[in-house]
Scaffold this motif. Sequence first.
Motif, PDB file in Angstrom:
ATOM      1  N   ALA A 113     -25.779  15.839   9.868  1.00 41.13           N
ATOM      2  CA  ALA A 113     -24.629  15.235   9.187  1.00 41.13           C
ATOM      3  C   ALA A 113     -23.895  14.283  10.125  1.00 41.13           C
ATOM      4  CB  ALA A 113     -23.685  16.328   8.687  1.00 41.13           C
ATOM      5  N   CYS A 117     -23.477  10.171   9.627  1.00 39.97           N
ATOM      6  CA  CYS A 117     -22.165   9.514   9.637  1.00 39.97           C
ATOM      7  C   CYS A 117     -22.067   8.469  10.746  1.00 39.97           C
ATOM      8  CB  CYS A 117     -21.058  10.561   9.788  1.00 39.97           C
ATOM      9  SG  CYS A 117     -20.893  11.655   8.359  1.00 39.97           S
ATOM     10  N   THR A 176     -26.278  20.413   5.905  1.00 36.30           N
ATOM     11  CA  THR A 176     -26.065  18.972   6.080  1.00 36.30           C
ATOM     12  C   THR A 176     -25.073  18.455   5.050  1.00 36.30           C
ATOM     13  OG1 THR A 176     -28.322  18.697   6.929  1.00 36.30           O
ATOM     14  CG2 THR A 176     -27.184  16.717   6.182  1.00 36.30           C
ATOM     15  N   TYR A 179     -21.404  19.613   5.848  1.00 34.50           N
ATOM     16  CA  TYR A 179     -20.644  18.890   6.867  1.00 34.50           C
ATOM     17  C   TYR A 179     -20.399  17.430   6.497  1.00 34.50           C
ATOM     18  CZ  TYR A 179     -20.797  22.992   9.765  1.00 34.50           C
ATOM     19  OH  TYR A 179     -20.607  24.269  10.228  1.00 34.50           O
ATOM     20  N   ILE A 180     -21.288  16.847   5.720  1.00 32.33           N
ATOM     21  CA  ILE A 180     -21.010  15.501   5.211  1.00 32.33           C
ATOM     22  C   ILE A 180     -19.805  15.545   4.276  1.00 32.33           C
ATOM     23  CG2 ILE A 180     -21.865  13.667   3.702  1.00 32.33           C
ATOM     24  CD1 ILE A 180     -24.618  14.064   4.902  1.00 32.33           C
TER      25      ILE A 180
END
Length: 227
Positions: A113, A117, A176, A179-180
Motif C-alpha cells: 500500500a 501511494c 493492502t 492501508y490504502i
Amino acid sequence: MINIKAKTDEFYKYDKIRNKDNTYNKEKLWLIYLRNMHIIFFAFLAFIYINQSSWQTDGDPTGEEYLLTFVTVSEILIILFSILTKFTPKKRVRTKHTFNFRNKNEVIGFLLATLVCVLISFSYTTMMDFPSALLSLVFLFNGIFVFLSLIIHPLIIYLYEVNVFEKDQHSVLDFTFKYIAIFVSSINYYVQRELSELPFLLNKFLALIFAIIWMFHTLFFMGIFDS
C-alpha cells in the motif's frame, strides 16, 4: 438492492459483540480525536518543512503566508471537529484501528500500500518535491470522498469500515486495501462518521460546509509550493 444503512448497523452490532475491548471510550472520544488529529497535523507539517526549499517565494501571497493560512484553518477545523464529537449522539460504537505487524501478510500489505501511494505521488512531483507530494494524494483522494459523501454518505462509510475494520482479513490483498483506505480516506471517514449521527438536514449542511472548506484548504496547501 442492498440497504447500506442496515448493513452498516449489522456490521457494528457484530463488531461490538466480538470486539468489546476494541472500541473507544465515548466520553473521551473528543480528546482522542484532538490528540490523534494533532499527531497527523504535525506529521503533515514535518513533510511540508522537509521541502521548504521548494516553497513559493515570489508570489503574492508567498508560500509562508499560505502556510500560515493552512495552519490556522487546520487548527480551527481540528478544534471544531473535536468539540462536535463532544455533542454527537454516538449511537454506534467507535472501533479502533488495529495493527498486527507480527502478521506477515499484514506487513506485506502495508508495504505494498505504501509503495502504491508513493508511486502515485511521483506524478505530483512536478508541483512539489517528495515527500510533500504524498500529502497531495491525501488531499486529492480525501477530497473526492468528501464530495461523494454528499451524495452517498452511508456507502462511503460502509466501504471504509469493511476494508479497514473487518476482522476476517487474511490475504495480502485484504491488508493492502486496508492501508490504502486508511491513507486516502481516513480523514473524511472520521468526519462523516460523526456527521452521520446528526439529523439529516444538519448532517448535509455541515457536510457541504466541510466540502467547501476542504476544497479551499487543499488550495492553501498547494499554494505553499512553487509549482
